[in-house]
Design a protein around this motif. Structure first.
Motif, PDB file in Angstrom:
ATOM      1  N   GLY A  73       0.774  -1.245   0.000  1.00  0.00           N
ATOM      2  CA  GLY A  73       0.000   0.000   0.000  1.00  0.00           C
ATOM      3  C   GLY A  73       0.795   1.279   0.000  1.00  0.00           C
ATOM      4  N   ILE A  74       1.949   1.304  -0.674  1.00  0.00           N
ATOM      5  CA  ILE A  74       2.743   2.537  -0.768  1.00  0.00           C
ATOM      6  C   ILE A  74       2.834   2.982  -2.219  1.00  0.00           C
ATOM      7  CG2 ILE A  74       4.965   3.647  -0.352  1.00  0.00           C
ATOM      8  CD1 ILE A  74       5.497   1.737   1.866  1.00  0.00           C
ATOM      9  N   GLU A  75       2.591   4.269  -2.430  1.00  0.00           N
ATOM     10  CA  GLU A  75       2.785   4.870  -3.753  1.00  0.00           C
ATOM     11  C   GLU A  75       3.970   5.830  -3.676  1.00  0.00           C
ATOM     12  OE1 GLU A  75       0.554   7.893  -6.904  1.00  0.00           O
ATOM     13  OE2 GLU A  75      -0.583   7.007  -5.239  1.00  0.00           O
ATOM     14  N   TRP A  76       4.891   5.684  -4.593  1.00  0.00           N
ATOM     15  CA  TRP A  76       6.091   6.530  -4.623  1.00  0.00           C
ATOM     16  C   TRP A  76       5.962   7.560  -5.734  1.00  0.00           C
ATOM     17  CZ3 TRP A  76       9.351   5.391  -0.617  1.00  0.00           C
ATOM     18  CH2 TRP A  76       9.218   4.133  -0.042  1.00  0.00           C
ATOM     19  N   ILE A  77       6.121   8.831  -5.389  1.00  0.00           N
ATOM     20  CA  ILE A  77       6.090   9.914  -6.358  1.00  0.00           C
ATOM     21  C   ILE A  77       7.508  10.447  -6.506  1.00  0.00           C
ATOM     22  CG2 ILE A  77       5.108  12.175  -6.910  1.00  0.00           C
ATOM     23  CD1 ILE A  77       2.797  11.402  -4.941  1.00  0.00           C
ATOM     24  N   ILE A  78       8.070  10.319  -7.685  1.00  0.00           N
ATOM     25  CA  ILE A  78       9.485  10.667  -7.881  1.00  0.00           C
ATOM     26  C   ILE A  78       9.601  11.985  -8.633  1.00  0.00           C
ATOM     27  CG2 ILE A  78      11.698   9.901  -8.810  1.00  0.00           C
ATOM     28  CD1 ILE A  78      10.589   7.021  -8.693  1.00  0.00           C
ATOM     29  N   GLU A  79      10.330  12.923  -8.040  1.00  0.00           N
ATOM     30  CA  GLU A  79      10.571  14.225  -8.661  1.00  0.00           C
ATOM     31  C   GLU A  79      12.079  14.409  -8.867  1.00  0.00           C
ATOM     32  OE1 GLU A  79       8.787  17.064  -6.052  1.00  0.00           O
ATOM     33  OE2 GLU A  79       6.726  16.442  -6.531  1.00  0.00           O
ATOM     34  N   GLY A  80      12.437  15.069  -9.968  1.00  0.00           N
ATOM     35  CA  GLY A  80      13.850  15.313 -10.256  1.00  0.00           C
ATOM     36  C   GLY A  80      14.544  14.129 -10.902  1.00  0.00           C
ATOM     37  N   LYS A  81      13.779  13.317 -11.655  1.00  0.00           N
ATOM     38  CA  LYS A  81      14.349  12.127 -12.295  1.00  0.00           C
ATOM     39  C   LYS A  81      15.523  12.474 -13.213  1.00  0.00           C
ATOM     40  CE  LYS A  81       9.944   9.619 -12.506  1.00  0.00           C
ATOM     41  NZ  LYS A  81       8.959   8.992 -13.425  1.00  0.00           N
ATOM     42  N   GLU A  82      15.468  13.671 -13.804  1.00  0.00           N
ATOM     43  CA  GLU A  82      16.489  14.042 -14.786  1.00  0.00           C
ATOM     44  C   GLU A  82      17.891  14.084 -14.189  1.00  0.00           C
ATOM     45  OE1 GLU A  82      14.722  17.909 -13.123  1.00  0.00           O
ATOM     46  OE2 GLU A  82      14.026  15.912 -13.708  1.00  0.00           O
ATOM     47  N   TYR A  83      17.994  14.373 -12.898  1.00  0.00           N
ATOM     48  CA  TYR A  83      19.312  14.395 -12.261  1.00  0.00           C
ATOM     49  C   TYR A  83      19.829  12.978 -12.010  1.00  0.00           C
ATOM     50  CZ  TYR A  83      17.893  19.215 -11.300  1.00  0.00           C
ATOM     51  OH  TYR A  83      17.444  20.503 -11.415  1.00  0.00           O
ATOM     52  N   LEU A  84      18.913  12.097 -11.643  1.00  0.00           N
ATOM     53  CA  LEU A  84      19.293  10.730 -11.299  1.00  0.00           C
ATOM     54  C   LEU A  84      19.719   9.926 -12.516  1.00  0.00           C
ATOM     55  CD1 LEU A  84      19.292   9.161  -8.593  1.00  0.00           C
ATOM     56  CD2 LEU A  84      17.142   8.139  -9.303  1.00  0.00           C
ATOM     57  N   SER A  85      19.148  10.256 -13.671  1.00  0.00           N
ATOM     58  CA  SER A  85      19.389   9.453 -14.874  1.00  0.00           C
ATOM     59  C   SER A  85      20.648   9.857 -15.640  1.00  0.00           C
ATOM     60  CB  SER A  85      18.175   9.549 -15.806  1.00  0.00           C
ATOM     61  OG  SER A  85      17.949  10.887 -16.209  1.00  0.00           O
ATOM     62  N   LYS A  86      21.311  10.931 -15.231  1.00  0.00           N
ATOM     63  CA  LYS A  86      22.506  11.373 -15.951  1.00  0.00           C
ATOM     64  C   LYS A  86      23.616  10.328 -15.853  1.00  0.00           C
ATOM     65  CE  LYS A  86      21.948  16.399 -15.781  1.00  0.00           C
ATOM     66  NZ  LYS A  86      22.547  17.675 -15.343  1.00  0.00           N
ATOM     67  N   ASN A  87      24.324  10.145 -16.939  1.00  0.00           N
ATOM     68  CA  ASN A  87      25.409   9.171 -16.992  1.00  0.00           C
ATOM     69  C   ASN A  87      26.678   9.773 -16.396  1.00  0.00           C
ATOM     70  OD1 ASN A  87      26.804   6.806 -17.590  1.00  0.00           O
ATOM     71  ND2 ASN A  87      27.369   7.524 -19.633  1.00  0.00           N
ATOM     72  N   GLU A  88      26.639  10.031 -15.096  1.00  0.00           N
ATOM     73  CA  GLU A  88      27.764  10.601 -14.372  1.00  0.00           C
ATOM     74  C   GLU A  88      27.966   9.848 -13.066  1.00  0.00           C
ATOM     75  OE1 GLU A  88      27.829  14.842 -13.838  1.00  0.00           O
ATOM     76  OE2 GLU A  88      26.610  15.189 -15.627  1.00  0.00           O
ATOM     77  N   SER A  89      29.157  10.005 -12.530  1.00  0.00           N
ATOM     78  CA  SER A  89      29.449   9.406 -11.230  1.00  0.00           C
ATOM     79  C   SER A  89      29.045  10.397 -10.142  1.00  0.00           C
ATOM     80  CB  SER A  89      30.942   9.069 -11.131  1.00  0.00           C
ATOM     81  OG  SER A  89      31.235   8.499  -9.878  1.00  0.00           O
ATOM     82  N   TYR A  90      28.185   9.951  -9.224  1.00  0.00           N
ATOM     83  CA  TYR A  90      27.737  10.780  -8.112  1.00  0.00           C
ATOM     84  C   TYR A  90      27.888   9.996  -6.811  1.00  0.00           C
ATOM     85  CZ  TYR A  90      25.101  13.939 -11.282  1.00  0.00           C
ATOM     86  OH  TYR A  90      24.736  14.833 -12.242  1.00  0.00           O
ATOM     87  N   ILE A  91      27.970  10.743  -5.719  1.00  0.00           N
ATOM     88  CA  ILE A  91      27.719  10.148  -4.411  1.00  0.00           C
ATOM     89  C   ILE A  91      26.305  10.575  -4.040  1.00  0.00           C
ATOM     90  CG2 ILE A  91      28.310  10.112  -1.967  1.00  0.00           C
ATOM     91  CD1 ILE A  91      31.193  10.490  -2.686  1.00  0.00           C
ATOM     92  N   VAL A  92      25.392   9.611  -4.052  1.00  0.00           N
ATOM     93  CA  VAL A  92      23.992   9.894  -3.751  1.00  0.00           C
ATOM     94  C   VAL A  92      23.804   9.842  -2.234  1.00  0.00           C
ATOM     95  CG1 VAL A  92      21.603   9.229  -4.158  1.00  0.00           C
ATOM     96  CG2 VAL A  92      23.319   8.835  -5.935  1.00  0.00           C
ATOM     97  N   MET A  93      23.260  10.906  -1.661  1.00  0.00           N
ATOM     98  CA  MET A  93      23.042  10.967  -0.222  1.00  0.00           C
ATOM     99  C   MET A  93      21.551  11.118   0.060  1.00  0.00           C
ATOM    100  SD  MET A  93      26.155  13.210   1.337  1.00  0.00           S
ATOM    101  CE  MET A  93      27.866  12.761   1.029  1.00  0.00           C
ATOM    102  N   ALA A  94      20.994  10.204   0.844  1.00  0.00           N
ATOM    103  CA  ALA A  94      19.562  10.217   1.141  1.00  0.00           C
ATOM    104  C   ALA A  94      19.323  10.153   2.644  1.00  0.00           C
ATOM    105  CB  ALA A  94      18.877   9.033   0.459  1.00  0.00           C
ATOM    106  N   ASN A  95      18.227  10.762   3.085  1.00  0.00           N
ATOM    107  CA  ASN A  95      17.834  10.617   4.494  1.00  0.00           C
ATOM    108  C   ASN A  95      17.298   9.211   4.726  1.00  0.00           C
ATOM    109  OD1 ASN A  95      15.587  11.501   2.827  1.00  0.00           O
ATOM    110  ND2 ASN A  95      14.382  11.719   4.703  1.00  0.00           N
ATOM    111  N   HIS A  96      17.359   8.777   5.985  1.00  0.00           N
ATOM    112  CA  HIS A  96      17.073   7.370   6.293  1.00  0.00           C
ATOM    113  C   HIS A  96      16.068   7.282   7.437  1.00  0.00           C
ATOM    114  CE1 HIS A  96      17.590   3.201   6.073  1.00  0.00           C
ATOM    115  NE2 HIS A  96      18.700   3.026   6.747  1.00  0.00           N
ATOM    116  N   GLN A  97      14.807   6.893   7.109  1.00  0.00           N
ATOM    117  CA  GLN A  97      13.758   6.827   8.123  1.00  0.00           C
ATOM    118  C   GLN A  97      13.375   5.405   8.510  1.00  0.00           C
ATOM    119  OE1 GLN A  97      10.491   9.919   7.424  1.00  0.00           O
ATOM    120  NE2 GLN A  97      11.323   9.685   5.369  1.00  0.00           N
ATOM    121  N   SER A  98      13.492   4.478   7.560  1.00  0.00           N
ATOM    122  CA  SER A  98      12.994   3.122   7.789  1.00  0.00           C
ATOM    123  C   SER A  98      13.641   2.171   6.791  1.00  0.00           C
ATOM    124  CB  SER A  98      11.468   3.108   7.623  1.00  0.00           C
ATOM    125  OG  SER A  98      10.960   1.799   7.513  1.00  0.00           O
ATOM    126  N   SER A  99      13.515   0.873   7.058  1.00  0.00           N
ATOM    127  CA  SER A  99      13.968  -0.109   6.073  1.00  0.00           C
ATOM    128  C   SER A  99      13.133  -0.016   4.798  1.00  0.00           C
ATOM    129  CB  SER A  99      13.883  -1.527   6.657  1.00  0.00           C
ATOM    130  OG  SER A  99      12.551  -1.842   7.025  1.00  0.00           O
TER     131      SER A  99
END
Length: 265
Positions: A73-99
């Motif tokens: 019962g979870i719906e995910w709404i993704i914004e800013g996909k254009e940054y994630l899909s770039k063919n570049e090396s990034y260190i992705v940093m995300a907040n962490h609330q739950s498994s």
């Protein structure tokens, strides 16, 4: 009693319990999540064993595991996909609330395509899922040994930078479900500055539908916002505190703007 009737009665009892008991529904949803991860790992094991440590294995795992979201019962709404899909090396940093953040990552990985994640050493031994993650190139670190962790990450980052693979980390270090973004550890920022790799902040909005203390797990929506990259080129390690503050402030601002009322609208 005929076995078919026994199964019918058992299914009815389970469904009845699911709809009337908050606690039963809470554990059932997490159980579904865990079982699907285990089953998917077993199904994909023959593929992963043929190309060990290949991050592309995570793509197939995430693609199949997306079935978890509608089942719990979870719906995910993704914004800013254009940054994630770039063919570049990034260190992705995300907040962490739950498994459950991992379930959200399953939906991001087909967009991200080539990426791997940093996980605590204990997860490596949670077979078969942990074994599959190891075969998929996930980086395991002993959190209690800071210097060893840094050496592992620096070596991994140098390798992944050449392959243009994104490295996903949770800078808070551990998950907290109190509706706040806590202080960041500096390890990921140290790597970003040392290798002059951009940081890509990702913010998961508050899990207003989940209460671990009361064992409540309702249906809900989560907004995942991929913010513009923060570039480290030309910056030195002397500016690490400023970089930590800059990234954290941007993530907090985004997190505070994603309130439950807006998500439900």
């Amino acid at each position: 009693m005929d076995s078919s009737y026994t199964w019918i009665i058992l299914i009815f009892i389970l469904l009845f319990s699911y709809f009337i008991s908050e606690k039963f529904r809470y554990y059932s949803k997490f159980g579904i999540y865990i079982v699907i991860c285990i089953v998917t790992s077993i199904i994909l094991f023959p593929v992963a064993i043929l190309r060990p440590k290949n991050v592309d294995n995570l793509f197939f795992l995430s693609y199949l595991c997306r079935i978890i979201s509608p089942l719990i019962g979870i719906e995910w709404i993704i914004e800013g996909k254009e940054y994630l899909s770039k063919n570049e090396s990034y260190i992705v940093m995300a907040n962490h609330q739950s498994s459950l953040d991992v379930v959200g990552m399953f939906h991001l990985w087909p967009i991200l395509r080539r990426g791997t994640a940093v996980a605590k050493e204990e997860l490596r031994y949670a077979w078969p899922f942990g074994l599959f993650l190891w075969l998929a190139g996930v980086v395991f670190i002993p959190r209690s040994k800071g210097e060893v962790s840094r050496q592992i990450l620096n070596k991994e980052l140098q390798k992944r930078k050449k392959e243009k693979v994104k490295l996903w980390i949770f800078p808070e270090g551990t998950r907290r479900s109190d509706g706040k973004i806590h202080n960041f550890k500096k390890g990921g920022f140290h790597m970003a500055l040392s290798e002059q790799i951009p940081i890509l902040p990702v913010v998961f909005s508050y899990y207003y539908f989940l209460d671990h203390e009361k064992k409540h797990f309702h249906n809900g929506k989560v907004v995942i916002t991929v913010l513009p990259p923060v570039y480290t080129e030309g910056k030195s390690l002397k500016s690490i505190d400023d970089l930590v503050a800059e990234v954290r402030e941007k993530m907090i601002k985004c997190f505070d703007e994603s309130c439950p009322e807006e998500i439900n609208a």
